[in-house]
Design a protein around this motif. Structure first.
Motif, PDB file in Angstrom:
ATOM      1  N   ARG A 132       0.817  -1.223   0.000  1.00 43.16           N
ATOM      2  CA  ARG A 132       0.000   0.000   0.000  1.00 43.16           C
ATOM      3  C   ARG A 132       0.846   1.267   0.000  1.00 43.16           C
ATOM      4  N   ARG A 133       1.924   1.215  -0.751  1.00 37.77           N
ATOM      5  CA  ARG A 133       2.744   2.398  -1.017  1.00 37.77           C
ATOM      6  C   ARG A 133       3.018   2.439  -2.524  1.00 37.77           C
ATOM      7  N   GLY A 148       3.556  13.250   1.241  1.00 34.13           N
ATOM      8  CA  GLY A 148       2.852  12.028   1.633  1.00 34.13           C
ATOM      9  C   GLY A 148       1.389  12.218   1.973  1.00 34.13           C
ATOM     10  N   ARG A 151      -1.290   9.654   0.828  1.00 37.56           N
ATOM     11  CA  ARG A 151      -1.472   8.355   1.483  1.00 37.56           C
ATOM     12  C   ARG A 151      -2.599   8.389   2.515  1.00 37.56           C
ATOM     13  N   HIS A 152      -2.975   9.590   2.962  1.00 37.48           N
ATOM     14  CA  HIS A 152      -4.052   9.719   3.936  1.00 37.48           C
ATOM     15  C   HIS A 152      -5.418   9.911   3.278  1.00 37.48           C
ATOM     16  N   LEU A 157      -5.355   6.774  -2.552  1.00 38.28           N
ATOM     17  CA  LEU A 157      -4.438   5.654  -2.341  1.00 38.28           C
ATOM     18  C   LEU A 157      -4.881   4.444  -3.155  1.00 38.28           C
TER      19      LEU A 157
END
Length: 232
Positions: A132-133, A148, A151-152, A157
């Motif tokens: 999940r990156r 980043g 990603r939240h 995502l």
């Protein structure tokens, strides 16, 4: 600027996923830095094969031709303001391929480094999706200096994860084609494939991944330039 207009259009009409996606595609291409690196990467291998053929299948002259073209490309990009790191990495790839082919004496081995790096890159993209990156999010987020935040945003995502599979497919195509031609020792075909599977394939990959990214976002989402951090 065009990219700003894309962002404004996304924020007002993001519920229309069936409309024209060319602006989003072009915006993603701009963020990813264009096609210069893809074009540059294809020139030394073509020069190698040309030198190899014109000198009666001499890998030494082929390597000399590849290194000469690599240096010229690096000097040109440096003069145009390219980042030193990108220029040096391009030259490093050519140098490593040259060392390999000089040690083995087999012309097809000039393409062995490219085959290995594509296989490793494809694996890296798969791992990034699983953990999940997704690398597409990392690259785009870094280019946009989002620190980043993407990603939240659960929707973004997920969309980056789906779009990253398109890039996995790109590497899978290269590995399949290069691998088959390398096993058959088809040097000319390897050079042709190296040229055909650089800029055209990257351009197609950007267009398709931009489409997947846009279609994967829910109605009302402002787009990849504007992560909805508050949603988390």
């Amino acid at each position: 600027m065009r990219a700003d207009k894309v962002g404004e259009r996304d924020s007002h009409h993001s519920d229309d996923h069936s409309g024209d996606h060319s602006g989003e595609r072009d915006s993603l291409a701009q963020v990813l830095g264009g096609w210069d690196a893809s074009v540059d990467a294809a020139l030394p291998p073509v020069a190698f094969v040309a030198g190899w053929l014109l000198t009666g299948n001499s890998v030494g002259w082929g390597v000399a031709a590849a290194l000469a073209v690599g240096v010229l490309v690096a000097a040109f990009r440096w003069s145009r303001g390219a980042r030193p790191r990108a220029v040096l990495l391009g030259m490093l790839g050519v140098a490593v391929a040259a060392v390999v082919v000089l040690r083995t004496g087999r012309a097809a081995d000039f393409f062995l480094v490219q085959l290995a790096t594509n296989a490793a890159s494809g694996l890296a993209w798969i791992v990034s999706i699983v953990v999940r990156r997704p690398l597409l999010g990392i690259v785009v987020g870094a280019a946009l200096r989002q620190r980043g935040r993407w990603r939240h945003d659960a929707d973004l995502l997920r969309a980056y994860g789906l779009a990253s599979w398109v890039w996995v497919g790109q590497y899978a195509v290269r590995v399949s084609v290069f691998g088959a031609l390398y096993a058959a020792d088809e040097v000319l075909a390897l050079a042709a494939a190296r040229a055909a599977l650089t800029w055209p394939l990257v351009a197609a990959c950007v267009a398709v991944s931009a489409w997947v990214l846009r279609r994967s976002l829910p109605a009302g989402h402002p787009g990849f330039r504007r992560p909805r951090v508050e949603a988390s």
